[in-house]
Design an enzyme around this catalytic site. Structure first.
Site, PDB file in Angstrom:
ATOM      1  CG  ASP A 117      -2.278   0.574   0.983  1.00 54.55           C
ATOM      2  OD1 ASP A 117      -2.332   1.813   0.855  1.00 54.55           O
ATOM      3  OD2 ASP A 117      -3.279  -0.159   0.915  1.00 54.55           O
ATOM      4  CB  SER A 136      -9.390   0.617  -0.490  1.00 58.27           C
ATOM      5  OG  SER A 136      -8.733   0.779  -1.709  1.00 58.27           O
ATOM      6  CG  HIS A 148      -5.327   3.785   1.088  1.00 58.51           C
ATOM      7  ND1 HIS A 148      -5.116   2.436   0.916  1.00 58.51           N
ATOM      8  CD2 HIS A 148      -6.546   4.030   0.577  1.00 58.51           C
ATOM      9  CE1 HIS A 148      -6.163   1.899   0.309  1.00 58.51           C
ATOM     10  NE2 HIS A 148      -7.042   2.843   0.091  1.00 58.51           N
TER      11      HIS A 148
END
Length: 435
Positions: free
Chosen positions: A149, A373, A210
């Site tokens: 990520d 996600s 994220h």
């Protein structure tokens, strides 16, 4: 609000034209043959098996030379996704009414009530609370999950105690202490920043949010009296920075991340990223097969957020065909599919909560994000918990357990293979019967 909901790396692309990195070329050598000599101007890295990446200031000349070389099976350029700015997380709303009835006395984490996905199947969650009440966490094995990520906040109060650590590496000494080809890879690697030899570096700090959010959903420290709890109770999170803040990850970086994770003990890899273009390349499918056959790794990937059928309009890596790849759509706390979620009767396997998921963000913060996600790490957390109880499951068996134990949802039957939402309690009960 609709502009805030798609806090994910799996973004719609306005153009499907792919760009290539001019300095990298993937080369696969035929069995029993050797890699041709390119002289001192090229730096060569063996990714796995007979697959190499060659770095040069301009690989176009090498590509022409190698295409018809008798030792070479194929060459591929290294493609990247289109750049696209990532949305920022949004502050979490006040806990919704359903959280008051979640009844999770096994967790002392003060904000766990905001994680609505812990609720029972009847409340549109994945039965985390019910599973812990019945099965507990005793006699479980530690499972390493790699989060490929934007990196990870290694100092986060709710993550620092669950991080995978390379014990063979001495932090900050500038030496590859364990001889694995990477310098100071204490908590993982960063394929976006390479040294003069083309090696990925060891600083995997999350400069977005994220990757840290994804990590908390999977395994934020349980019962530490701080923040939230992750789904998995006995887990180590390996943070690998491969996706830039503008989400234009490359195939070579993704492949190297998968190989690094597998070689360093990860049994599950979470991929909350994607792109709408694929150039017919072999690199990622061959990497997936390699880590399944040699390391027993299950890869869990987001289906994408275009509200589209990926059987008709593929997205990658989700649309690659692989026995050890599990693809996840997103659901909301009302029980239906999230309005943004991709689907596919053939291409999507299961669904999981992905709307307004509350989790960790850098700087000891906690915020909500939405997208497939978020559904992917929800599934990865469930997978890790199941595998910690039943560590002898192969990746194919684990994938099948997750699919066969879903809570069926009638309106999902034509949207994905399993036709339902993952369920930790049911998965644990089914896994117990696998011999």
């Amino acid at each position: 609000m609709k502009f805030l909901l798609l806090s994910t790396l799996v973004l719609s692309l306005s153009s499907l034209q792919a760009a290539v990195t001019p300095t990298e070329l993937v080369v696969k050598v035929r069995a029993g043959k050797t890699l041709p000599d390119f002289g001192s101007q090229s730096k060569v890295q063996n990714l796995f098996g007979n697959v190499y990446v060659i770095r040069n200031n301009d690989v176009s000349v090498l590509e022409k030379q190698l295409k018809n070389h008798p030792n070479v099976e194929y060459t591929e350029r290294n493609y990247r996704a289109e750049k696209s700015p990532l949305p920022t997380p949004v502050p979490a709303p006040r806990p919704p009414e359903e959280n008051k009835s979640m009844n999770a006395p096994q967790f002392n984490d003060p904000q766990v009530g905001k994680v609505w996905s812990f609720a029972d199947a009847s409340q549109n969650g994945v039965s985390v609370n019910a599973a812990y009440k019945i099965h507990g966490t005793s006699a479980t094995e530690t499972i390493t999950v790699a989060v490929v990520d934007t990196g990870i906040d290694t100092n986060h109060e709710d993550l620092k105690d669950v991080l995978w650590k390379n014990e063979g590496e001495i932090p900050g000494n500038g030496i590859d202490d364990d001889g694995n080809g990477y310098i100071d890879d204490v908590y993982g690697i960063n394929t976006l920043v390479r040294d003069s030899q083309g090696r990925a570096t060891g600083n995997n700090k999350d400069t977005h949010s994220h990757g840290t959010h994804v990590s908390g959903t999977i395994g934020a420290k349980q019962n530490n009296g701080i923040g939230i709890a992750g789904i998995a109770s006995n887990v180590k999170i390996m943070g690998i920075r491969t996706v830039p803040n503008n989400s234009d990850e490359t195939d070579v970086d993704v492949a190297e991340s998968f190989i690094y994770a597998a070689k360093n003990g990860a049994k599950i890899i979470n991929c909350s990223f994607g792109k709408r273009s694929n150039e017919g390349g072999n690199l990622i499918p061959e990497t997936l097969k390699y880590i399944q056959d040699n390391y027993g790794v299950l890869v869990i990937a987001a289906a994408g957020n275009d509200s589209s059928d990926i059987d008709r309009t593929p997205t990658y890596p989700a649309s690659h065909k692989s026995d050890n790849l599990l693809i996840v759509a997103s659901t909301s706390n009302s029980g239906g599919m999230s309005y943004f979620s991709n689907y596919g009767k053939v291409g999507v396997d299961v669904a999981a909560p992905g709307s307004s998921i509350y989790s960790t963000t850098p700087g000891n913060r906690y915020e909500s994000m939405s997208g497939t996600s978020m559904a992917s790490p929800t599934t990865a957390g469930v997978a890790a918990e199941v595998l910690s109880h039943y560590p002898n499951l192969t990746p194919v068996q684990l994938k099948q357990v997750l699919m066969d134990s879903v809570t069926k949802v009638e309106r999902f039957k034509d949207k994905m293979v399993a036709g339902g939402r993952i369920d930790l309690l049911k998965a644990l009960e089914l896994a117990r019967t696998i011999k």
